[in-house]
Enzyme design. Structure first.
Site, PDB file in Angstrom:
ATOM      1  N   GLU A 250      -2.590   8.293   7.278  1.00  0.00           N
ATOM      2  CA  GLU A 250      -3.541   7.438   6.540  1.00  0.00           C
ATOM      3  C   GLU A 250      -4.268   6.617   7.591  1.00  0.00           C
ATOM      4  O   GLU A 250      -3.719   5.640   8.104  1.00  0.00           O
ATOM      5  CB  GLU A 250      -2.793   6.520   5.563  1.00  0.00           C
ATOM      6  CG  GLU A 250      -2.063   7.231   4.441  1.00  0.00           C
ATOM      7  CD  GLU A 250      -3.003   7.744   3.351  1.00  0.00           C
ATOM      8  OE1 GLU A 250      -4.230   7.575   3.473  1.00  0.00           O
ATOM      9  OE2 GLU A 250      -2.498   8.337   2.386  1.00  0.00           O
ATOM     10  N   CYS A 284      -7.858  -1.074   4.649  1.00  0.00           N
ATOM     11  CA  CYS A 284      -8.384   0.246   5.024  1.00  0.00           C
ATOM     12  C   CYS A 284      -9.441   0.695   4.034  1.00  0.00           C
ATOM     13  O   CYS A 284     -10.537   1.094   4.422  1.00  0.00           O
ATOM     14  CB  CYS A 284      -7.244   1.250   5.069  1.00  0.00           C
ATOM     15  SG  CYS A 284      -6.243   1.282   3.590  1.00  0.00           S
TER      16      CYS A 284
HETATM   17  P1  NAD Z   1      -2.901   0.757  15.106  1.00  0.00           P
HETATM   18  O1  NAD Z   1      -3.208   2.209  15.056  1.00  0.00           O
HETATM   19  O2  NAD Z   1      -3.319  -0.029  16.287  1.00  0.00           O
HETATM   20  O3  NAD Z   1      -1.332   0.516  15.001  1.00  0.00           O
HETATM   21  C1  NAD Z   1      -0.572   1.014  13.911  1.00  0.00           C
HETATM   22  C2  NAD Z   1       0.865   1.247  14.351  1.00  0.00           C
HETATM   23  O4  NAD Z   1       0.921   2.308  15.307  1.00  0.00           O
HETATM   24  C3  NAD Z   1       1.542   0.045  15.004  1.00  0.00           C
HETATM   25  O5  NAD Z   1       2.843  -0.050  14.464  1.00  0.00           O
HETATM   26  C4  NAD Z   1       1.581   0.428  16.471  1.00  0.00           C
HETATM   27  O6  NAD Z   1       2.643  -0.153  17.188  1.00  0.00           O
HETATM   28  C5  NAD Z   1       1.767   1.926  16.385  1.00  0.00           C
HETATM   29  N1  NAD Z   1       1.332   2.669  17.581  1.00  0.00           N
HETATM   30  C6  NAD Z   1       0.404   2.324  18.487  1.00  0.00           C
HETATM   31  N2  NAD Z   1       0.238   3.308  19.404  1.00  0.00           N
HETATM   32  C7  NAD Z   1       1.095   4.291  19.060  1.00  0.00           C
HETATM   33  C8  NAD Z   1       1.372   5.582  19.586  1.00  0.00           C
HETATM   34  N3  NAD Z   1       0.758   6.048  20.677  1.00  0.00           N
HETATM   35  N4  NAD Z   1       2.288   6.348  18.948  1.00  0.00           N
HETATM   36  C9  NAD Z   1       2.900   5.898  17.838  1.00  0.00           C
HETATM   37  N5  NAD Z   1       2.681   4.687  17.284  1.00  0.00           N
HETATM   38  C10 NAD Z   1       1.788   3.895  17.901  1.00  0.00           C
HETATM   39  O7  NAD Z   1      -3.506   0.173  13.741  1.00  0.00           O
HETATM   40  P2  NAD Z   1      -3.611  -1.358  13.279  1.00  0.00           P
HETATM   41  O8  NAD Z   1      -4.654  -2.023  14.117  1.00  0.00           O
HETATM   42  O9  NAD Z   1      -2.261  -1.951  13.178  1.00  0.00           O
HETATM   43  O10 NAD Z   1      -4.155  -1.194  11.772  1.00  0.00           O
HETATM   44  C11 NAD Z   1      -5.501  -1.187  11.432  1.00  0.00           C
HETATM   45  C12 NAD Z   1      -5.982   0.234  11.198  1.00  0.00           C
HETATM   46  O11 NAD Z   1      -5.182   0.846  10.194  1.00  0.00           O
HETATM   47  C13 NAD Z   1      -7.403   0.312  10.666  1.00  0.00           C
HETATM   48  O12 NAD Z   1      -8.092   1.362  11.299  1.00  0.00           O
HETATM   49  C14 NAD Z   1      -7.206   0.637   9.181  1.00  0.00           C
HETATM   50  O13 NAD Z   1      -8.291   1.281   8.564  1.00  0.00           O
HETATM   51  C15 NAD Z   1      -6.005   1.498   9.233  1.00  0.00           C
HETATM   52  N6  NAD Z   1      -5.347   1.547   7.934  1.00  0.00           N
HETATM   53  C16 NAD Z   1      -5.413   2.694   7.195  1.00  0.00           C
HETATM   54  C17 NAD Z   1      -4.838   2.748   5.923  1.00  0.00           C
HETATM   55  C18 NAD Z   1      -4.905   3.991   5.070  1.00  0.00           C
HETATM   56  O14 NAD Z   1      -4.204   4.058   4.065  1.00  0.00           O
HETATM   57  N7  NAD Z   1      -5.696   4.986   5.423  1.00  0.00           N
HETATM   58  C19 NAD Z   1      -4.178   1.623   5.425  1.00  0.00           C
HETATM   59  C20 NAD Z   1      -4.126   0.460   6.205  1.00  0.00           C
HETATM   60  C21 NAD Z   1      -4.703   0.449   7.466  1.00  0.00           C
END
Ligand code: NAD
Length: 476
Positions: A250, A284
């Site tokens: 997502e 999101c």
């Molecule tokens: P992010 O991708 O920076 O981080 C999300 C998670 O991934 C964190 O727990 C982080 O520690 C982890 N992470 C980071 N690098 C990683 C890697 N290489 N491998 C595995 N895990 C890793 O996202 P964010 O800034 O926390 O959230 C905002 C984003 O999330 C926005 O783009 C938003 O649109 C999206 N989002 C999408 C949905 C959906 O349902 N599609 C819902 C909520 C948020």
């Protein structure tokens, strides 16, 4: 297995005392005030290995209980969340920044209970695919094993429940890796859920990106449920390749809304506003770019300015507020620089756009930007904050082309007084969900997922359960 404390009422201080490490840990600060909320454990990759091993050991017993019993656990987990709802909401508000009121902290905790209950209620029977003189073929779903759940900082509790509830219901154990910005909220939620669940079927590893990366490549993890940015989603695809892990992704969005000429601007203004500004725009599937026809342009702008004036922003624990700060400095800076870029290009800032210099929290005022070009970065990039660019259109065909013009496609919306016309336009939008006269309304019974680079796989409903199982055909 504990069954005695499920309706125990836990305050935010009581929850913090239960989840903070005895010594050390990382200080987590309130994004509204800069005050320390608490200390989060700093788990390592070795801690992840231990949690995965414990989850693997617990999983067969959990799977052996069957759907009816596991659903009973989910219902009791919902009761436990409700009993401690105020403590959970206060901690969430202080860590994430979102106010208690409005579609924010209390709403999020309520959604956790609602999703647990709904997930307990779905019926998933084996499907008979063929039954004739040649034989019978049935489709069953068995548990995957251990599911890794990696989440973002915007709706930390609710998104964790979206991932863990169907995983548990299907007989999997779960290891959750919360965002490093909001670990306390998820640890507190798990603390409450674990007063009800059997030991080790739900574990939380509070670590950084290195731990997320290790989880995505872990040989003991059978599937990753990931919600976060598109860039991280791509990294997870790469990390998971070696073990051919199942993935539900997502990812980011940049949702378009199209107002049709027959809409009534004053009647839709509140829903448009909250479609965009829910959780102070850090959602999101929030409305992130609005396309408005010439004939209604100034009226829609005026009605939105009025709606913004009625939405107080401030510290989350103050009952008056419905908008809060950005969750972290990096996000504040992204939002501020995108608005500045739009202003410099000649766009008209109708309201907001000028954060108070030197303030304690990451407060960025609710901002509406008119006369902005579709190519401007404020429109073309996911700004993820309390800003709505309003793009003018003359020809509906152009508006549809602009809505479909990006590489992402999570949600979208069409606003019209004519439901038939609205559905015709909706059918031409490239997004996982197209709402009519509302935006971002999710329902635990209705599958949700992204199109294009907003991800793949579905969450919620029976489709969401199937995604947490391995299909097995029995034929003969
Ligand atoms: P992010 O991708 O920076 O981080 C999300 C998670 O991934 C964190 O727990 C982080 O520690 C982890 N992470 C980071 N690098 C990683 C890697 N290489 N491998 C595995 N895990 C890793 O996202 P964010 O800034 O926390 O959230 C905002 C984003 O999330 C926005 O783009 C938003 O649109 C999206 N989002 C999408 C949905 C959906 O349902 N599609 C819902 C909520 C948020």
């Amino acid at each position: 297995m504990s069954t005695t404390s499920e309706t125990q009422l836990r305050s935010d201080q009581d929850l913090l005392a239960a989840i903070e490490p005895v010594s050390g840990g990382r200080e987590i600060r309130d994004p509204a005030t800069g005050e320390v909320v608490g200390r989060a454990p700093e788990h390592s990759v070795a801690d992840l290995d231990a949690a995965v091993a414990a989850a693997r050991a617990a999983q067969p017993g959990w799977a052996g209980l069957g759907h009816a019993e596991r659903s009973g656990f989910l219902l009791r987990a919902a009761d436990a969340v409700e009993a401690s709802a105020e403590g959970l909401a206060r901690l969430l508000s202080r860590e994430q920044g979102k106010p208690l009121n409005g579609p924010n902290a209390r709403f999020e905790v309520g959604a956790c209970a609602a999703w647990l209950r709904a997930t307990a209620s779905f019926v998933l029977e084996p499907e008979v695919l063929v039954e004739d003189e040649g034989g019978r073929a049935e489709l069953h779903y068995r548990p995957l094993g251990v599911v890794g759940a990696i989440g973002p900082w915007n709706w930390p509790m609710m998104i964790s429940v979206w991932q863990l509830a169907p995983a548990l219901r299907m007989g999997n154990a779960v290891v959750v890796k919360p965002s490093e910005y909001t670990p306390l909220s998820v640890l507190a939620l798990a603390e409450v859920l674990n007063t009800v669940l059997p030991a080790d079927v739900l574990r939380v590893v509070s670590g950084g990106r290195d731990v997320g990366e290790a989880l995505a490549g872990h040989a003991g993890i059978d599937k990753v449920m990931f919600t976060g940015s598109t860039a991280t989603g791509k990294a997870i695809i790469r990390s998971s390749a070696e073990t051919v892990k199942r993935l539900t992704l997502e990812l980011g969005g940049n949702d378009a809304g199209i107002v049709l000429e027959d809409a009534d601007p004053e009647a839709i203004a509140q829903d448009l506003f909250w479609g965009a500004f829910i959780n102070t725009g850090q959602t999101c599937a929030a409305l992130k770019r609005l396309y408005v026809p010439d004939a209604l342009y100034e009226r829609v702008c005026r009605a939105l300015v009025e709606a913004a004036a009625g939405a107080p922003m401030g510290v989350g624990l103050d009952e008056a507020n419905v908008l809060g700060p950005l969750q972290n400095r990096a996000q504040f800076e992204i939002v501020a620089s995108l608005v500045e870029e739009a202003r410099a290009s000649g766009a008209r800032v109708l309201v907001g756009g000028d954060p108070v210099p030197g303030q304690a929290g990451y407060f960025y005022p609710a901002t509406l930007v008119a006369d902005v070009a579709n190519e401007n970065a404020l429109v073309a990039r996911e700004q993820f904050g309390p800003v709505l660019p309003i793009v003018r259109y003359t020809d509906l065909e152009d508006a549809i082309a602009m809505a479909n013009g990006l590489e992402v496609g999570l949600g979208a919306s069409v606003w019209s007084a004519d439901p038939v016309r609205a559905r015709e336009v909706a059918a031409r939008i490239e997004a996982g969900t197209v709402w009519i006269n509302r935006h971002g309304a999710v329902d635990p019974r209705v599958p949700f997922g992204g199109a294009k680079q907003s991800g793949y796989g579905l969450e919620f409903g029976v489709e969401g359960l199937k995604a947490l199982g391995v299909p097995r055909v029995i034929s003969g």
